[in-house]
Design a protein around this motif. Structure first.
Motif, PDB file in Angstrom:
ATOM      1  N   PRO A 102       0.804  -1.231   0.000  1.00 37.50           N
ATOM      2  CA  PRO A 102       0.000   0.000   0.000  1.00 37.50           C
ATOM      3  C   PRO A 102       0.830   1.271   0.000  1.00 37.50           C
ATOM      4  CG  PRO A 102      -0.896  -1.605   1.538  1.00 37.50           C
ATOM      5  CD  PRO A 102       0.416  -2.166   1.065  1.00 37.50           C
ATOM      6  N   SER A 103       2.001   1.246   0.637  1.00 35.28           N
ATOM      7  CA  SER A 103       2.783   2.473   0.748  1.00 35.28           C
ATOM      8  C   SER A 103       3.884   2.586  -0.300  1.00 35.28           C
ATOM      9  CB  SER A 103       3.420   2.558   2.138  1.00 35.28           C
ATOM     10  OG  SER A 103       4.334   1.501   2.324  1.00 35.28           O
ATOM     11  N   ASP A 104       4.162   1.511  -1.019  1.00 34.80           N
ATOM     12  CA  ASP A 104       5.309   1.546  -1.927  1.00 34.80           C
ATOM     13  C   ASP A 104       4.953   1.450  -3.408  1.00 34.80           C
ATOM     14  OD1 ASP A 104       7.279   1.840  -0.004  1.00 34.80           O
ATOM     15  OD2 ASP A 104       7.328  -0.299   0.414  1.00 34.80           O
ATOM     16  N   PHE A 105       3.918   0.741  -3.768  1.00 33.77           N
ATOM     17  CA  PHE A 105       3.616   0.601  -5.189  1.00 33.77           C
ATOM     18  C   PHE A 105       2.828   1.818  -5.651  1.00 33.77           C
ATOM     19  CE2 PHE A 105       1.133  -1.281  -8.818  1.00 33.77           C
ATOM     20  CZ  PHE A 105       2.206  -1.212  -9.694  1.00 33.77           C
ATOM     21  N   THR A 106       3.558   2.855  -5.997  1.00 30.83           N
ATOM     22  CA  THR A 106       2.985   4.127  -6.419  1.00 30.83           C
ATOM     23  C   THR A 106       3.774   4.598  -7.625  1.00 30.83           C
ATOM     24  OG1 THR A 106       4.493   5.276  -4.922  1.00 30.83           O
ATOM     25  CG2 THR A 106       2.305   4.773  -4.067  1.00 30.83           C
ATOM     26  N   ALA A 107       3.502   5.805  -8.071  1.00 29.76           N
ATOM     27  CA  ALA A 107       4.305   6.394  -9.138  1.00 29.76           C
ATOM     28  C   ALA A 107       5.730   6.618  -8.623  1.00 29.76           C
ATOM     29  CB  ALA A 107       3.686   7.704  -9.594  1.00 29.76           C
ATOM     30  N   GLN A 178       2.072  10.252  -0.579  1.00 29.67           N
ATOM     31  CA  GLN A 178       1.463   8.929  -0.561  1.00 29.67           C
ATOM     32  C   GLN A 178       1.425   8.287  -1.941  1.00 29.67           C
ATOM     33  OE1 GLN A 178      -2.596   8.970   0.714  1.00 29.67           O
ATOM     34  NE2 GLN A 178      -2.732   6.755   0.993  1.00 29.67           N
ATOM     35  N   LYS A 179       1.386   9.081  -2.989  1.00 31.50           N
ATOM     36  CA  LYS A 179       1.195   8.545  -4.334  1.00 31.50           C
ATOM     37  C   LYS A 179       2.423   8.633  -5.227  1.00 31.50           C
ATOM     38  CE  LYS A 179      -3.776   9.531  -4.380  1.00 31.50           C
ATOM     39  NZ  LYS A 179      -4.152   8.111  -4.287  1.00 31.50           N
ATOM     40  N   HIS A 180       3.494   9.240  -4.754  1.00 36.35           N
ATOM     41  CA  HIS A 180       4.654   9.430  -5.626  1.00 36.35           C
ATOM     42  C   HIS A 180       5.945   9.332  -4.825  1.00 36.35           C
ATOM     43  CE1 HIS A 180       5.250  11.179  -9.866  1.00 36.35           C
ATOM     44  NE2 HIS A 180       6.363  10.559  -9.513  1.00 36.35           N
ATOM     45  N   ARG A 181       6.895   8.551  -5.343  1.00 41.03           N
ATOM     46  CA  ARG A 181       8.208   8.386  -4.734  1.00 41.03           C
ATOM     47  C   ARG A 181       9.288   8.885  -5.700  1.00 41.03           C
ATOM     48  NH1 ARG A 181       5.028   7.188  -1.235  1.00 41.03           N
ATOM     49  NH2 ARG A 181       5.170   5.453   0.224  1.00 41.03           N
ATOM     50  N   PHE A 182      10.417   9.293  -5.137  1.00 44.48           N
ATOM     51  CA  PHE A 182      11.503   9.849  -5.939  1.00 44.48           C
ATOM     52  C   PHE A 182      12.852   9.341  -5.444  1.00 44.48           C
ATOM     53  CE2 PHE A 182       8.045  12.890  -5.644  1.00 44.48           C
ATOM     54  CZ  PHE A 182       7.805  13.238  -6.970  1.00 44.48           C
ATOM     55  N   MET A 183      13.830   9.338  -6.350  1.00 39.14           N
ATOM     56  CA  MET A 183      15.233   9.198  -5.984  1.00 39.14           C
ATOM     57  C   MET A 183      16.038  10.089  -6.910  1.00 39.14           C
ATOM     58  SD  MET A 183      16.638   5.588  -7.590  1.00 39.14           S
ATOM     59  CE  MET A 183      18.225   6.199  -8.192  1.00 39.14           C
ATOM     60  N   VAL A 184      17.242  10.409  -6.491  1.00 40.88           N
ATOM     61  CA  VAL A 184      18.085  11.334  -7.240  1.00 40.88           C
ATOM     62  C   VAL A 184      19.116  10.562  -8.054  1.00 40.88           C
ATOM     63  CG1 VAL A 184      19.753  13.229  -7.052  1.00 40.88           C
ATOM     64  CG2 VAL A 184      17.756  13.155  -5.523  1.00 40.88           C
ATOM     65  N   MET A 185      19.320  11.003  -9.301  1.00 38.64           N
ATOM     66  CA  MET A 185      20.431  10.506 -10.113  1.00 38.64           C
ATOM     67  C   MET A 185      21.488  11.604 -10.152  1.00 38.64           C
ATOM     68  SD  MET A 185      20.659   9.325 -14.133  1.00 38.64           S
ATOM     69  CE  MET A 185      19.520   7.955 -13.948  1.00 38.64           C
ATOM     70  N   PRO A 186      22.522  11.502  -9.310  1.00 41.29           N
ATOM     71  CA  PRO A 186      23.548  12.549  -9.284  1.00 41.29           C
ATOM     72  C   PRO A 186      24.419  12.490 -10.531  1.00 41.29           C
ATOM     73  CG  PRO A 186      24.177  10.725  -7.870  1.00 41.29           C
ATOM     74  CD  PRO A 186      22.796  10.413  -8.360  1.00 41.29           C
ATOM     75  N   MET A 187      25.168  13.554 -10.744  1.00 42.43           N
ATOM     76  CA  MET A 187      26.085  13.586 -11.882  1.00 42.43           C
ATOM     77  C   MET A 187      27.323  12.741 -11.577  1.00 42.43           C
ATOM     78  SD  MET A 187      25.990  17.553 -13.204  1.00 42.43           S
ATOM     79  CE  MET A 187      26.565  18.199 -11.633  1.00 42.43           C
TER      80      MET A 187
END
Length: 235
Positions: A102-107, A178-187
């Motif tokens: 419920p908390s992880d399968f999001t955009a 709740q609906k969107h997760r992010f991670m960073v792609m550094p240079m």
């Protein structure tokens, strides 16, 4: 009676082994027990998933970034279809249940740093975090000092992690929810010419993937991050 003094010395009372339980922990216990009582999942299923979640770490995300640094086609895929790219490094966001959690399968989105823009992630409301690919969030990520201050004073908070960016670099704070997760792609840093994927992955630390650090040649995932005291702390 003997001459023994029965008055207790309360100053010598043994302290509890754990801190006082928080409101969030009380809520989690109540919700978990209610779900088990209603048959949504069993205690055994909860145990298995908890053990699964605990063994996840940031290595898949580091491998993803390293591959993107050496393979332009994969980088394009990661930015366009991050969940598809996640599978290429062994992460299926639908596992282990087959339908996600419920908390992880999001955009899910991967934020690319550029010479002019530096990304950093936060969950200002609670602690939303891309656990399937980054593992469990660090404790500081969940504290009010980080959550509430980053959106107001991002450069100051980053400087407390030892990251001082040039004035010409814009800082973009991305708020997970709740609906969107992010991670960073550094240079990709200087001094890594000719490195293979495994060498590159070693310098992509968890903090780099959150955005509070930059990858550097010679600084591996074993680094211990020291932070300076906050100038405007929030209790």
């Amino acid at each position: 009676m003997s001459g023994h003094d029965h008055d207790h010395d309360h100053t010598r009372t043994v302290a509890p082994m754990v801190d006082e339980i928080t409101d969030f922990e009380v809520l989690e216990i109540a919700l978990r027990e209610l779900c088990i009582e209603k048959g949504i999942f069993t205690a055994e299923e909860h145990r298995r998933f908890t053990e699964f979640a605990e063994q996840i770490g940031p290595t898949p995300a580091a491998n993803l970034v390293a591959r993107a640094w050496v393979d332009p086609d994969f980088k394009a895929l990661a930015l366009r279809e991050p969940m598809t790219a996640s599978k290429e490094v062994g992460v299926d966001w639908l596992e282990p249940t087959g339908f996600g959690t419920p908390s992880d399968f999001t955009a899910f989105s991967i934020l690319e740093d550029t010479p002019d823009v530096h990304n950093v992630i936060v969950c200002a409301l609670c602690s939303c975090y891309p656990r399937p690919i980054l593992g469990n969030s660090p404790e500081w990520y969940r504290t009010p000092n980080y959550r509430r201050r980053l959106v107001r004073w991002p450069r100051q908070v980053l400087s407390e992690f030892g990251l001082v960016l040039p004035e010409g670099v814009a800082v973009r704070v991305q708020d997970s929810n709740q609906k969107h997760r992010f991670m960073v792609m550094p240079m990709r840093p200087e001094g890594t010419d000719g490195w293979d994927e495994s060498q590159l992955a070693e310098i992509v630390t968890r903090d780099c993937l959150i955005g509070v650090a930059l990858p550097k040649a010679g600084v591996t995932t074993n680094v211990i991050t020291y932070t300076r005291p906050a100038i405007h702390p929030i209790p």
